[in-house]
Design a protein around this motif. Structure first.
Motif, PDB file in Angstrom:
ATOM      1  N   VAL A   1     -27.732 -36.019  -4.869  1.00 11.66           N
ATOM      2  CA  VAL A   1     -26.359 -35.782  -4.411  1.00 11.66           C
ATOM      3  C   VAL A   1     -25.627 -34.869  -5.390  1.00 11.66           C
ATOM      4  CG1 VAL A   1     -24.124 -36.888  -3.973  1.00 11.66           C
ATOM      5  CG2 VAL A   1     -26.232 -37.961  -3.150  1.00 11.66           C
ATOM      6  N   PHE A   2     -25.826 -35.111  -6.683  1.00 10.11           N
ATOM      7  CA  PHE A   2     -25.131 -34.336  -7.722  1.00 10.11           C
ATOM      8  C   PHE A   2     -25.542 -32.869  -7.668  1.00 10.11           C
ATOM      9  CE2 PHE A   2     -24.398 -33.019 -12.198  1.00 10.11           C
ATOM     10  CZ  PHE A   2     -23.053 -33.321 -12.281  1.00 10.11           C
ATOM     11  N   GLU A   3     -26.833 -32.629  -7.495  1.00  9.43           N
ATOM     12  CA  GLU A   3     -27.328 -31.254  -7.475  1.00  9.43           C
ATOM     13  C   GLU A   3     -26.925 -30.522  -6.193  1.00  9.43           C
ATOM     14  OE1 GLU A   3     -31.471 -31.813  -8.184  1.00  9.43           O
ATOM     15  OE2 GLU A   3     -31.179 -32.301 -10.315  1.00  9.43           O
ATOM     16  N   LYS A   4     -26.756 -31.284  -5.094  1.00  8.90           N
ATOM     17  CA  LYS A   4     -26.303 -30.679  -3.832  1.00  8.90           C
ATOM     18  C   LYS A   4     -24.798 -30.441  -3.822  1.00  8.90           C
ATOM     19  CE  LYS A   4     -27.824 -33.639  -0.874  1.00  8.90           C
ATOM     20  NZ  LYS A   4     -28.106 -34.298   0.430  1.00  8.90           N
ATOM     21  N   GLY A   5     -24.094 -31.084  -4.763  1.00 10.48           N
ATOM     22  CA  GLY A   5     -22.645 -30.937  -4.812  1.00 10.48           C
ATOM     23  C   GLY A   5     -21.904 -31.881  -3.898  1.00 10.48           C
ATOM     24  N   GLY A   6     -22.511 -33.013  -3.556  1.00 12.61           N
ATOM     25  CA  GLY A   6     -21.824 -34.023  -2.749  1.00 12.61           C
ATOM     26  C   GLY A   6     -22.690 -34.549  -1.622  1.00 12.61           C
ATOM     27  N   PRO A   7     -22.147 -35.404  -0.796  1.00 11.37           N
ATOM     28  CA  PRO A   7     -20.756 -35.894  -0.817  1.00 11.37           C
ATOM     29  C   PRO A   7     -20.518 -36.903  -1.935  1.00 11.37           C
ATOM     30  CG  PRO A   7     -21.982 -36.990   0.932  1.00 11.37           C
ATOM     31  CD  PRO A   7     -22.914 -35.973   0.340  1.00 11.37           C
TER      32      PRO A   7
ATOM     33  N   GLU B   1     -15.138 -45.059   6.613  1.00  8.05           N
ATOM     34  CA  GLU B   1     -15.309 -43.634   6.329  1.00  8.05           C
ATOM     35  C   GLU B   1     -16.121 -43.385   5.057  1.00  8.05           C
ATOM     36  OE1 GLU B   1     -10.849 -44.359   5.259  1.00  8.05           O
ATOM     37  OE2 GLU B   1     -12.475 -45.390   6.330  1.00  8.05           O
ATOM     38  N   PHE B   2     -16.243 -44.411   4.201  1.00  4.18           N
ATOM     39  CA  PHE B   2     -17.046 -44.291   2.979  1.00  4.18           C
ATOM     40  C   PHE B   2     -18.415 -44.953   3.113  1.00  4.18           C
ATOM     41  CE2 PHE B   2     -12.786 -43.807   0.904  1.00  4.18           C
ATOM     42  CZ  PHE B   2     -13.013 -42.557   0.351  1.00  4.18           C
ATOM     43  N   ARG B   3     -18.726 -45.430   4.292  1.00  7.54           N
ATOM     44  CA  ARG B   3     -19.980 -46.169   4.493  1.00  7.54           C
ATOM     45  C   ARG B   3     -21.201 -45.344   4.094  1.00  7.54           C
ATOM     46  NH1 ARG B   3     -23.577 -47.403   8.906  1.00  7.54           N
ATOM     47  NH2 ARG B   3     -24.144 -49.625   8.931  1.00  7.54           N
ATOM     48  N   ASN B   4     -21.187 -44.063   4.457  1.00  5.94           N
ATOM     49  CA  ASN B   4     -22.337 -43.208   4.154  1.00  5.94           C
ATOM     50  C   ASN B   4     -22.389 -42.761   2.697  1.00  5.94           C
ATOM     51  OD1 ASN B   4     -23.274 -43.336   6.814  1.00  5.94           O
ATOM     52  ND2 ASN B   4     -22.028 -41.584   7.447  1.00  5.94           N
ATOM     53  N   ASN B   5     -21.358 -43.098   1.924  1.00  8.32           N
ATOM     54  CA  ASN B   5     -21.371 -42.788   0.498  1.00  8.32           C
ATOM     55  C   ASN B   5     -22.059 -43.879  -0.317  1.00  8.32           C
ATOM     56  OD1 ASN B   5     -19.080 -41.169   1.654  1.00  8.32           O
ATOM     57  ND2 ASN B   5     -18.983 -40.430  -0.451  1.00  8.32           N
ATOM     58  N   ILE B   6     -22.355 -45.011   0.313  1.00  8.11           N
ATOM     59  CA  ILE B   6     -23.038 -46.096  -0.389  1.00  8.11           C
ATOM     60  C   ILE B   6     -24.521 -45.766  -0.497  1.00  8.11           C
ATOM     61  CG2 ILE B   6     -23.620 -48.546  -0.364  1.00  8.11           C
ATOM     62  CD1 ILE B   6     -21.103 -49.052   1.256  1.00  8.11           C
ATOM     63  N   SER B   7     -25.076 -45.940  -1.668  1.00  3.91           N
ATOM     64  CA  SER B   7     -26.502 -45.717  -1.872  1.00  3.91           C
ATOM     65  C   SER B   7     -27.317 -46.527  -0.866  1.00  3.91           C
ATOM     66  CB  SER B   7     -26.892 -46.125  -3.291  1.00  3.91           C
ATOM     67  OG  SER B   7     -28.299 -46.201  -3.430  1.00  3.91           O
ATOM     68  N   THR B   8     -28.385 -45.947  -0.360  1.00  2.77           N
ATOM     69  CA  THR B   8     -29.262 -46.669   0.565  1.00  2.77           C
ATOM     70  C   THR B   8     -30.318 -47.485  -0.160  1.00  2.77           C
ATOM     71  OG1 THR B   8     -30.778 -44.790   0.762  1.00  2.77           O
ATOM     72  CG2 THR B   8     -28.964 -44.909   2.349  1.00  2.77           C
ATOM     73  N   SER B   9     -30.360 -47.392  -1.485  1.00  2.00           N
ATOM     74  CA  SER B   9     -31.348 -48.140  -2.260  1.00  2.00           C
ATOM     75  C   SER B   9     -31.135 -49.640  -2.089  1.00  2.00           C
ATOM     76  CB  SER B   9     -31.247 -47.785  -3.747  1.00  2.00           C
ATOM     77  OG  SER B   9     -31.462 -46.408  -3.949  1.00  2.00           O
ATOM     78  N   TYR B  10     -32.220 -50.370  -1.951  1.00  2.00           N
ATOM     79  CA  TYR B  10     -32.148 -51.818  -1.871  1.00  2.00           C
ATOM     80  C   TYR B  10     -31.496 -52.401  -3.124  1.00  2.00           C
ATOM     81  CZ  TYR B  10     -35.277 -52.703   2.166  1.00  2.00           C
ATOM     82  OH  TYR B  10     -35.835 -52.811   3.415  1.00  2.00           O
ATOM     83  N   SER B  11     -30.915 -53.574  -2.979  1.00  2.17           N
ATOM     84  CA  SER B  11     -30.470 -54.342  -4.135  1.00  2.17           C
ATOM     85  C   SER B  11     -31.705 -54.838  -4.884  1.00  2.17           C
ATOM     86  CB  SER B  11     -29.626 -55.535  -3.677  1.00  2.17           C
ATOM     87  OG  SER B  11     -30.443 -56.476  -2.990  1.00  2.17           O
TER      88      SER B  11
END
Length: 561
Positions: A284-290, A311-321
């Motif tokens: 995400v950092f190298e792509k410049g977002g979101p 609206e921030f749902r897709n900003n949550i990491s998809t990695s498992y807990s």
């Protein structure tokens, strides 16, 4: 600075917010049922009433200290007044105390014993409301409620959820969800903080002890457990140990005695979470977002974001807990007939968190329609099972967690503290000599007091703006600033419970400031004593990538949100 006379003893005060704090500073344990230092002042129970030198009686929790005050805390009039209050509370309380899940750990019961209330002059209250079992995390029993308001204030003030509140007036007053819905049909995120502050059995943990006992007794079932970092610094005190002592070895031994075939360390799963989450962040950092990328370890936070901030749902990491990480990998491990021995595999997570009971039921975390984790036992439930089995926890020798998922890094251990996930992730990005770079990160602001911490971290000449927040009301305020553009971050760690998992909804409830600090320092001390500091240096985790899950990382280690 000022000085008060309390029961004839001069006591100095500085910034204490109320007289009650000064009284406790003087070493006097004044009884309360509705007072918590982190909650708003309510003054409902009146048990903390004191008298001044003019005979005026008032609640010490809601009165500010003033220089020269003369206070008495236990005059005959006050003692009789407190006894009457407890008797009235018991009269309006369903008193099946001998079989209540909170028996022996109930603040109302404790105060009745302390104040010598051995009988109630008014009739026995019959059950008039049904229990609410709708939530996988907590159980509500309105007939045990004493209207102290603690749950209402923590749900509103600390968590910002407002899932429950007062309804009706006078003798009809109750604490219920809006329109008397089942708690599962509200905005409740299963954090369990209402259960932590409840002084009676009105809100308790929805326990999974019985099915776990049944699985342990079944010869055709192989049961394994994994133990979260925060659990190890909370169990020992229940058996006479020091506050915050790391008793992971004793926990492993106790679980083996209870019949668990294998016992693993969730710090292994934490290391895998960091490997996936830090990789996701760099992409995400190298792509410049979101931006920002939010951590995904806390299920109550994920639920809160989905309900309040979609609206921030897709900003949550998809990695498992970490819980799901280890369970998913273990599922692959036990697929080998040599490992499962022809038996059914049952997975049990020993967690500090009531929200984990809801997490394991989420459809986006299931694989082929099957849960990765079958049952969750909270720290309180584990303590109960050890006691029921008659195990002398203070006398047993510690044992190491089982292989191949028994080793975690120091970064994985500190997951239990607010800021621990962020620190563990950024450790994997540290450049330069390991010790100095980790020391620099530790002093960057990722650790420290307060529910919100903001800091910057330099990676390959680029500045990473990060934030750590605990408590959902604080998270809500932070999200408002992010949405408005007032605050800009690249990476944000959110934990629903103040101070992180060490104060989760499934931890032992009676925890004052010293206990909270001891748990935090217990995890940091464990990190100091762990040779592997970074998650990306855990040889067992790296081996799993090359063997069990090779080429299937996204399928096995990420949610399907």
């Amino acid at each position: 600075m000022g000085k008060m006379i309390i029961d004839g003893i001069p006591v100095e005060f500085t910034d204490e917010q109320n007289i009650l704090s000064v009284i406790r500073k003087a070493g006097i344990d004044l009884p309360t049922l509705c007072y918590h230092s982190e909650l708003s002042i309510y003054g409902a129970c009146r048990l903390c009433n004191v008298e001044d030198d003019r005979g005026r009686m008032f609640a010490s929790c809601s009165e500010r200290p003033r220089d020269g005050m003369i206070i008495k805390t236990s005059t005959p009039r006050l003692v009789q007044y407190r006894r009457l209050l407890i008797e009235l509370l018991l009269a309006s309380h369903h008193r099946d105390c001998t079989t209540c899940v909170k028996s022996g750990d109930c603040e109302l019961q404790r105060l009745a014993h302390r104040l010598g209330v051995s009988s109630v002059r008014w009739g026995y209250k019959e059950r008039t409301h049904k229990k609410d079992f709708s939530s996988p995390s907590i159980v509500r029993d309105p007939d045990k409620c004493i209207l102290c308001g603690d749950c209402v204030r923590v749900c509103e003030g600390i968590q910002g959820i407002n899932a429950i509140d007062f309804a009706h007036r006078g003798t009809e007053a109750m604490v219920i969800p809006a329109f008397n819905k089942d708690i599962a049909h509200t905005d409740c995120v299963n954090c369990g903080q209402c259960r932590v502050v409840c002084p009676t059995g009105a809100i308790t943990i929805n326990t999974n002890i019985r099915p776990v006992w049944e699985a342990l007794a079944d010869p055709n079932v192989k049961v394994y457990a994994q133990v979260a970092p925060a659990v190890r610094v909370a169990v020992g005190q229940a058996f006479g140990g020091a506050k915050g002592e790391n008793v992971m070895g004793k926990i492993v031994a106790a679980l083996h005695r209870l019949g668990f075939d294998d016992v693993y360390d969730t710090t292994f799963g934490a290391d895998m979470t960091i490997l996936e989450e830090s990789k996701e962040f760099l992409e995400v950092f190298e792509k410049g977002g979101p931006f920002p990328l939010f951590t995904s370890c806390c299920p109550a936070w994920v639920s809160f974001c989905e309900k309040r901030w979609p609206e921030f749902r897709n900003n949550i990491s998809t990695s498992y807990s970490p819980l799901q990480m280890l369970a998913s990998v273990a599922r692959e491990y036990y697929a080998d007939p040599a490992k499962n021995e022809g038996k059914k595999i049952v997975s049990v997570g020993i967690m500090p968190c009531t929200a984990k009971k809801a997490e394991i039921l989420r459809e986006d975390l299931k694989r082929d329609g099957k849960q990765n984790v079958d049952y969750i036992l909270t720290t309180e439930e584990l303590i109960s099972m050890i006691r029921r089995a008659g195990i002398r926890f203070d006398l047993i020798e510690g044992e190491a967690a089982d292989m191949p998922f028994g080793i975690g890094s120091g970064g994985g251990v500190i997951f239990g503290n607010s800021g621990g996930v962020m620190e563990a992730a950024l450790r994997t990005l540290c450049e330069g000599p390991e010790r100095s770079s980790i020391e620099q990160l530790r002093n960057s602001g990722v650790r420290g007091p307060g529910p919100l911490r903001e800091f910057t971290f330099t990676y390959k000449g680029n500045e990473i703006r990060a934030a750590v927040v605990s408590g959902l009301a604080e998270a809500d305020a932070l999200l408002r600033r992010i949405k408005s553009g007032e605050s800009i971050y690249h990476f944000v760690e959110v934990m629903a419970c103040r101070r992180g998992c060490i104060m989760g909804g499934g931890q032992p409830a009676h925890a004052g400031f010293r206990t909270k600090e001891a748990r935090k320092h217990g995890l940091y001390e464990s990190d100091v004593n762990t040779q592997i500091k970074k998650s990306n240096e855990n040889p067992l985790a790296l081996s799993v990538y090359d063997t069990l899950i090779k080429g299937r990382e996204h399928e096995l280690l990420h949610s399907h949100r």
